[in-house]
Design a protein around this motif. Sequence first.
Motif, PDB file in Angstrom:
ATOM      1  N   GLU A  33       3.748   9.441   4.117  1.00  0.00           N
ATOM      2  CA  GLU A  33       2.688   9.252   3.334  1.00  0.00           C
ATOM      3  C   GLU A  33       2.142   7.917   3.169  1.00  0.00           C
ATOM      4  N   LEU A  34       2.987   7.057   3.173  1.00  0.00           N
ATOM      5  CA  LEU A  34       2.633   5.627   3.187  1.00  0.00           C
ATOM      6  C   LEU A  34       1.811   5.114   4.426  1.00  0.00           C
ATOM      7  N   SER A  35       2.603   5.914   5.601  1.00  0.00           N
ATOM      8  CA  SER A  35       1.973   5.055   6.736  1.00  0.00           C
ATOM      9  C   SER A  35       0.788   5.855   6.962  1.00  0.00           C
ATOM     10  N   ALA A  36       0.168   6.723   6.391  1.00  0.00           N
ATOM     11  CA  ALA A  36      -1.263   7.329   6.237  1.00  0.00           C
ATOM     12  C   ALA A  36      -2.282   6.520   5.722  1.00  0.00           C
ATOM     13  N   VAL A  37      -1.753   5.747   4.768  1.00  0.00           N
ATOM     14  CA  VAL A  37      -2.674   4.761   4.048  1.00  0.00           C
ATOM     15  C   VAL A  37      -3.603   3.743   4.946  1.00  0.00           C
ATOM     16  N   ARG A  38      -4.764   3.734   4.757  1.00  0.00           N
ATOM     17  CA  ARG A  38      -5.375   2.537   5.618  1.00  0.00           C
ATOM     18  C   ARG A  38      -5.324   1.415   5.014  1.00  0.00           C
ATOM     19  N   TRP A  39      -4.088   0.752   5.173  1.00  0.00           N
ATOM     20  CA  TRP A  39      -3.652  -0.392   4.541  1.00  0.00           C
ATOM     21  C   TRP A  39      -4.624  -1.543   4.906  1.00  0.00           C
ATOM     22  N   SER A  40      -5.150  -1.705   6.198  1.00  0.00           N
ATOM     23  CA  SER A  40      -6.241  -2.676   6.741  1.00  0.00           C
ATOM     24  C   SER A  40      -7.518  -2.594   5.889  1.00  0.00           C
ATOM     25  N   VAL A  41      -7.906  -1.675   5.118  1.00  0.00           N
ATOM     26  CA  VAL A  41      -8.954  -1.356   4.368  1.00  0.00           C
ATOM     27  C   VAL A  41      -8.614  -1.692   2.912  1.00  0.00           C
ATOM     28  N   VAL A  42      -7.562  -0.902   2.567  1.00  0.00           N
ATOM     29  CA  VAL A  42      -7.356  -0.968   1.081  1.00  0.00           C
ATOM     30  C   VAL A  42      -6.800  -2.198   0.651  1.00  0.00           C
ATOM     31  N   LEU A  43      -6.082  -3.209   1.148  1.00  0.00           N
ATOM     32  CA  LEU A  43      -5.513  -4.353   0.724  1.00  0.00           C
ATOM     33  C   LEU A  43      -6.624  -5.257   0.466  1.00  0.00           C
ATOM     34  N   PRO A  44      -7.449  -5.530   1.299  1.00  0.00           N
ATOM     35  CA  PRO A  44      -8.461  -6.596   1.317  1.00  0.00           C
ATOM     36  C   PRO A  44      -9.523  -5.839   0.176  1.00  0.00           C
ATOM     37  N   VAL A  45      -9.727  -4.500  -0.038  1.00  0.00           N
ATOM     38  CA  VAL A  45     -10.910  -4.025  -0.987  1.00  0.00           C
ATOM     39  C   VAL A  45      -9.982  -4.404  -2.276  1.00  0.00           C
ATOM     40  N   GLY A  46      -8.613  -4.107  -2.248  1.00  0.00           N
ATOM     41  CA  GLY A  46      -7.842  -4.429  -3.471  1.00  0.00           C
ATOM     42  C   GLY A  46      -7.875  -5.607  -4.182  1.00  0.00           C
ATOM     43  N   ILE A  47      -7.697  -6.624  -2.828  1.00  0.00           N
ATOM     44  CA  ILE A  47      -7.736  -8.198  -3.430  1.00  0.00           C
ATOM     45  C   ILE A  47      -9.007  -8.646  -4.019  1.00  0.00           C
ATOM     46  N   GLY A  48     -10.123  -8.077  -3.300  1.00  0.00           N
ATOM     47  CA  GLY A  48     -11.495  -8.427  -3.626  1.00  0.00           C
ATOM     48  C   GLY A  48     -11.643  -7.941  -5.143  1.00  0.00           C
ATOM     49  N   MET A  49     -11.426  -6.649  -5.272  1.00  0.00           N
ATOM     50  CA  MET A  49     -11.530  -6.337  -6.515  1.00  0.00           C
ATOM     51  C   MET A  49     -10.755  -7.115  -7.856  1.00  0.00           C
ATOM     52  N   ILE A  50      -9.604  -7.335  -7.563  1.00  0.00           N
ATOM     53  CA  ILE A  50      -8.638  -8.186  -8.585  1.00  0.00           C
ATOM     54  C   ILE A  50      -9.488  -9.468  -8.687  1.00  0.00           C
ATOM     55  N   VAL A  51      -9.803 -10.176  -7.685  1.00  0.00           N
ATOM     56  CA  VAL A  51     -10.360 -11.459  -7.919  1.00  0.00           C
ATOM     57  C   VAL A  51     -11.705 -11.253  -8.515  1.00  0.00           C
ATOM     58  N   ALA A  52     -12.569 -10.364  -8.478  1.00  0.00           N
ATOM     59  CA  ALA A  52     -14.003 -10.185  -8.884  1.00  0.00           C
ATOM     60  C   ALA A  52     -13.742  -9.842 -10.256  1.00  0.00           C
ATOM     61  N   VAL A  53     -12.726  -8.821 -10.620  1.00  0.00           N
ATOM     62  CA  VAL A  53     -12.466  -8.649 -12.180  1.00  0.00           C
ATOM     63  C   VAL A  53     -12.282 -10.072 -12.891  1.00  0.00           C
ATOM     64  N   LEU A  54     -11.484 -10.750 -12.532  1.00  0.00           N
ATOM     65  CA  LEU A  54     -10.970 -11.756 -13.022  1.00  0.00           C
ATOM     66  C   LEU A  54     -12.188 -12.843 -13.519  1.00  0.00           C
ATOM     67  N   VAL A  55     -12.815 -12.942 -12.251  1.00  0.00           N
ATOM     68  CA  VAL A  55     -14.183 -14.036 -12.248  1.00  0.00           C
ATOM     69  C   VAL A  55     -15.196 -13.560 -13.158  1.00  0.00           C
ATOM     70  N   ALA A  56     -15.658 -12.262 -12.766  1.00  0.00           N
ATOM     71  CA  ALA A  56     -16.616 -11.461 -13.647  1.00  0.00           C
ATOM     72  C   ALA A  56     -16.651 -11.404 -14.954  1.00  0.00           C
ATOM     73  N   SER A  57     -15.160 -11.032 -15.283  1.00  0.00           N
ATOM     74  CA  SER A  57     -14.781 -10.905 -16.797  1.00  0.00           C
ATOM     75  C   SER A  57     -15.223 -12.509 -17.636  1.00  0.00           C
TER      76      SER A  57
END
Length: 311
Positions: A70-94
């Motif tokens: 199951e974990l190998s089927a995760v598109r980590w190459s997309v999920v990780l950058p998107v997740g990092i961008g979301m976390i940084v944006a939430v901190l800055v935008a808040s």
Amino acid sequence: MPFARMLLDTGRGALIGTVEIIPGVSGGTVALIVGVYETLIDSAGHLARGVAATVADGVRGRGLARARRELSAVRWSVVLPVGIGMIVAVLVASAVLAPLIEAEPVASRALFAGLILASLVVPIRMVGGRWRPREYGVAALGAIAGLALTSLPQVDPLEPPLPVVALAAAFAVCALVVPGVSGSFVLLAVGMYAPTLAAVNDRDLAYLGVFVLGAMIGLGLFVSVLQWLLTHRRRVVLAAMTGLMIGSLRALWPWQEGGSIQAPGPDLVPALLLVALGAAVVGGVLLAESIVLKRAARRWDAGALDPADNG
């Protein structure tokens, strides 16, 4: 993974994370617009099942083979950058965006309304083909549900106990899964928007840790249901999403006081210009996406595109 693609996905995540702090605007809607919605939903499903399998099979002594699949089927190459961008944006935008929205509520809501209006084309286009009476009926019901959700009376901020934080997060995270539903507005309606925003700005790790845990549980429970629906009832689900997005526009009516709709004020013309600007921004994004997809399709036909690079 190409560095340029990683930067692009990080930027996509930043856009999703930014709108997640804006009541009435759905992160799922932006995920649709920037083209990562289905990838994130599919990967979230595999991730949730992988974590569940790790816990269940580990306790039963069955090994971790199922979890690894199951974990190998995760598109980590997309999920990780998107997740990092979301976390940084939430901190800055808040810290930056929230005060601006509070200072200019009419202008910000007008701009966001334009974004949502133009983004309606995304789920409509995803339905594919001519709409049938059933899709129109489902969209109408979705619009009523969205209108009802965004018409909930806003309650005063409170200091919720941690179990309530987890429960609210489990429901609010559905905004990432269902375009048209705003997670921030759900928090606002139950009086937890201000405490959550304060926890982000104050780096309250206990609060944020419980919130993330609740969100992961909610996502794990909900995403599999949505995946099944998108596979077996795709047209109906996308029609419902369209209706939810239409209904959510009620929360973005520029002139309101304490959630109550007001008549347009003297700033009507500037507000309309901001609506047009928001629509133009989304239109430009969709046009750019269309150009990119057409180029990718031509490369695919020419045999020059690796399937892993598509989407």
